[in-house]
Design an enzyme around this catalytic site. Structure first.
Site, PDB file in Angstrom:
ATOM      1  N   LYS A   1     -12.735  18.296  10.389  1.00  0.00           N
ATOM      2  CA  LYS A   1     -12.676  18.483  12.213  1.00  0.00           C
ATOM      3  C   LYS A   1     -12.892  19.928  12.678  1.00  0.00           C
ATOM      4  CE  LYS A   1     -11.256  14.340  12.150  1.00  0.00           C
ATOM      5  NZ  LYS A   1      -9.784  14.029  11.454  1.00  0.00           N
TER       6      LYS A   1
ATOM      7  N   TRP B   1     -18.056  17.055  11.832  1.00  0.00           N
ATOM      8  CA  TRP B   1     -16.846  16.646  11.283  1.00  0.00           C
ATOM      9  C   TRP B   1     -17.975  17.313   9.138  1.00  0.00           C
ATOM     10  CZ3 TRP B   1     -15.903  10.701  12.706  1.00  0.00           C
ATOM     11  CH2 TRP B   1     -14.938  10.706  13.514  1.00  0.00           C
TER      12      TRP B   1
ATOM     13  N   THR C   1       0.758  -0.804  -0.374  1.00  0.00           N
ATOM     14  CA  THR C   1      -0.241  -0.137   0.412  1.00  0.00           C
ATOM     15  C   THR C   1       0.388   1.412   0.234  1.00  0.00           C
ATOM     16  OG1 THR C   1      -0.041   0.118   2.492  1.00  0.00           O
ATOM     17  CG2 THR C   1      -1.469  -1.431   1.457  1.00  0.00           C
TER      18      THR C   1
ATOM     19  N   GLU D   1      -5.886  -4.153   0.344  1.00  0.00           N
ATOM     20  CA  GLU D   1      -6.099  -4.781   1.217  1.00  0.00           C
ATOM     21  C   GLU D   1      -7.114  -5.832   0.570  1.00  0.00           C
ATOM     22  OE1 GLU D   1      -5.651  -1.801   1.467  1.00  0.00           O
ATOM     23  OE2 GLU D   1      -4.282  -1.135   3.475  1.00  0.00           O
TER      24      GLU D   1
HETATM   25  P1  ADP Z   1      -4.218   4.402  -1.287  1.00  0.00           P
HETATM   26  O1  ADP Z   1      -4.690   4.493  -2.276  1.00  0.00           O
HETATM   27  O2  ADP Z   1      -3.711   4.481  -0.440  1.00  0.00           O
HETATM   28  O3  ADP Z   1      -2.550   4.062  -2.511  1.00  0.00           O
HETATM   29  P2  ADP Z   1      -5.672   2.431  -2.343  1.00  0.00           P
HETATM   30  O4  ADP Z   1      -5.709   1.911  -4.011  1.00  0.00           O
HETATM   31  O5  ADP Z   1      -5.924   0.928  -1.741  1.00  0.00           O
HETATM   32  O6  ADP Z   1      -4.485   2.234  -1.713  1.00  0.00           O
HETATM   33  O7  ADP Z   1      -7.019   3.061  -1.649  1.00  0.00           O
HETATM   34  C1  ADP Z   1      -8.085   2.708  -1.125  1.00  0.00           C
HETATM   35  C2  ADP Z   1      -8.757   3.942  -0.148  1.00  0.00           C
HETATM   36  O8  ADP Z   1      -9.252   4.651  -1.981  1.00  0.00           O
HETATM   37  C3  ADP Z   1      -9.979   3.516   0.150  1.00  0.00           C
HETATM   38  O9  ADP Z   1      -9.899   2.868   1.655  1.00  0.00           O
HETATM   39  C4  ADP Z   1     -10.750   4.747   0.204  1.00  0.00           C
HETATM   40  O10 ADP Z   1     -10.465   5.299   0.810  1.00  0.00           O
HETATM   41  C5  ADP Z   1     -10.279   5.290  -1.532  1.00  0.00           C
HETATM   42  N1  ADP Z   1     -11.620   5.151  -2.485  1.00  0.00           N
HETATM   43  C6  ADP Z   1     -11.602   3.589  -3.448  1.00  0.00           C
HETATM   44  N2  ADP Z   1     -12.973   3.132  -4.052  1.00  0.00           N
HETATM   45  C7  ADP Z   1     -13.130   4.705  -3.860  1.00  0.00           C
HETATM   46  C8  ADP Z   1     -14.279   5.410  -4.556  1.00  0.00           C
HETATM   47  N3  ADP Z   1     -14.940   4.325  -5.064  1.00  0.00           N
HETATM   48  N4  ADP Z   1     -15.212   6.375  -3.466  1.00  0.00           N
HETATM   49  C9  ADP Z   1     -14.291   6.422  -2.559  1.00  0.00           C
HETATM   50  N5  ADP Z   1     -13.180   6.553  -1.857  1.00  0.00           N
HETATM   51  C10 ADP Z   1     -11.930   5.172  -2.813  1.00  0.00           C
END
Ligand code: ADP
Length: 495
Positions: free
Chosen positions: A390, A395, A136, A281
């Site tokens: 916040k 929020w 990640t 994940e």
């Molecule tokens: P990172 O962005 O940290 O590299 P990931 O690709 O695993 O890692 O990102 C996952 C995150 O992306 C989710 O926890 C969420 O916050 C965001 N995310 C993924 N898909 C969506 C969506 N359709 N709408 C809003 N947020 C999303």
């Protein structure tokens, strides 16, 4: 593929060893996606946009033995190679070893294949053995390793094919724009090969015009990528003519798809957006926003609002949301809590990482996303925990504000961040990129007028700044960490 497995074995790769790739979306990368796991090793896709220190950490932590690199990306790896202590061999994904490369020992992909036997005694693997891994992009601390098993990849592929999920099928021509170095291109290379789907690779050409031309020329039927990319494509289609009528699904995930974007594609260009949510994940498929049969009959307004939500969980994935005291929130579309998920393609720990404990609760994975769930089972992401503003005791959702700002016809992109405030602790600041034609012809007042139709005064940003571009993460999402750092001392007008 058998030749490639023989090559790996000759390079000393044994069952369970990690083999890294540093490559764009292309056919050699696809060959590696299959040969590495099927010979019993673990495919480790490196995110080629990560900074040097993170890549060095990741290669050492995964203990990568062999590294395959695209010829165009050679300079980056040459610079890093002295720090890659675990890597014993480099393979350039080309016909010949480029002259003058400093990598050692180094081989050319096609030369190795040409000299390898076309037969390979494929091992009988246990379904729970590791097949692939990703890290990640760590927002704080080192990136965390996520390992996928043969079982999880197989079941996730079935999930991608379900007609009410993404519904990828044999008759599709699929264009993965999401990089193969980001959550295994959302698992689509495995699903498409399993289903017999035609794949079209973009290589490194990811600009809106490149994509529009490719979709038109190859008659692509389905494609997948993050919203920033599709916002660019939509802006292009609004100005120039392309025939994208072959397209039956534009899959959007990785960040929230603004409702205005979903409507823009559909109403102006007849293109269907499929909004999905997931994480590294979770392989990543978690929820998909497809309307149920009776919802199709709802008013335009209700249908589009629902499709801008992240959707219902894909069969196999269980969801719940939990408030700060650990209690499950009601599914009423109002209460919010942290989304937790579990299922056969959700990890149960990070790879060799003692931070795992913080992210799991009674067998559930804690996503860090704050959500509401409505009585139809539709999840709506309010924000990532760390992006919420916040303000006093309230929020404020940065995502909600962004989505409404991006619905303004003169706006290309918008990101809202929290800025420190002496009285309210934090207040929202909106950073807005106007569309090129409206660069000098968009005022704060216009945006405030537009926002007032949807939000009470206390939710409005305290200020709006116009910028030429927003910083993006390694996978093309708005990089709010960078924005927050840039504006940490920003003086809000009334503060
Ligand atoms: P990172 O962005 O940290 O590299 P990931 O690709 O695993 O890692 O990102 C996952 C995150 O992306 C989710 O926890 C969420 O916050 C965001 N995310 C993924 N898909 C969506 C969506 N359709 N709408 C809003 N947020 C999303």
């Amino acid at each position: 593929m058998a030749r490639l497995a023989n090559v790996l074995e000759k390079l000393g790769v044994r069952r369970g060893d990690r083999v890294a790739t540093f490559a764009w979306n292309n056919e050699r990368h696809l060959e590696l996606y299959f040969a590495i796991p099927c010979m019993g090793a673990v495919l480790h896709t490196l995110n080629l946009r990560l900074p040097a220190d993170q890549l060095t950490y990741i290669v050492a932590h995964a203990d990568d033995h062999v590294l395959f690199v695209d010829p165009t990306l050679l300079p980056a790896i040459e610079k890093l190679a002295p720090q890659f202590k675990s890597v014993k061999h480099y393979v350039v994904m080309s016909d010949k070893v480029p002259e003058g490369t400093t990598l050692k020992p180094v081989y050319a992909y096609e030369e190795l294949l040409a000299n390898a036997s076309p037969d390979y005694p494929w091992p009988h693997l246990d379904e729970n053995e590791a097949a692939a891994m990703c890290y990640t992009s760590g927002t704080t601390g080192h990136p965390k390793g996520v390992v996928y098993s043969h079982r999880s990849i197989y079941l996730h592929s079935l999930g991608l094919g379900l007609i009410d999920s993404l519904g990828i099928a044999e008759h599709d021509v699929f264009l993965p724009v999401v990089p193969m170095f980001h959550v295994l291109a959302w698992g689509t290379p495995f699903a498409t090969v399993m289903l017999g789907t035609t794949i079209v690779f973009p290589g490194p050409h990811l600009q809106p015009r490149d994509l529009a031309e490719l979709i038109q020329a190859e008659k692509v039927t389905m494609t997948a990528g993050v919203p920033t990319l599709w916002l660019g494509l939509l802006a292009l289609l609004d100005k120039e003519r392309y025939d994208l009528s072959s397209l039956r699904g534009l899959i959007v995930g990785g960040a929230a798809a603004p409702q205005s974007m979903i409507e823009g594609f559909e109403k102006k260009h007849g293109l269907k957006v499929i909004h999905a949510w997931g994480m590294t994940e979770t392989s990543p498929l978690g929820t998909v926003s497809r309307l149920k049969s009776y919802q199709e009959l709802w008013s335009d307004e209700r249908r589009f609002a629902l499709r801008a939500k992240q959707g219902i969980s894909v069969p196999g994935i269980e969801i719940r949301a939990v408030d700060e005291s650990g209690r499950e929130i009601p599914w009423d579309g109002k209460a919010f809590g942290e989304l937790q998920v579990r299922g056969p393609w959700v990890i149960s720990s990070y790879y060799h990482d003692d931070r795992s404990a913080e992210s799991f609760m009674d067998g559930w994975f804690r996503t860090g996303d704050v959500v509401t769930i409505d009585d139809e089972g539709f999840v709506q992401i309010v924000d990532r925990t760390k992006d919420l503003v916040k303000s006093g005791g309230e929020w404020i959702s940065s995502q909600e504000l962004e989505n409404v700002i991006m619905a303004h016809p003169k706006v290309l992109e918008a990101a809202v961040i929290a800025v420190p405030h002496p009285k309210w602790q934090e207040r929202p600041l909106a950073c807005v990129v106007p569309k090129p034609d409206f660069k000098d012809n968009l005022t704060k007042a216009e945006i405030y007028d537009h926002l007032r139709t949807r939000f009470d005064k206390m939710y409005l940003p305290d200020d709006i700044v116009f910028v030429e571009a927003l910083p993006k993460t390694s996978v093309g999402k708005f990089d709010k960490k960078v924005l927050r750092a840039q504006y940490k001392d920003y003086q809000l007008p009334e503060a």
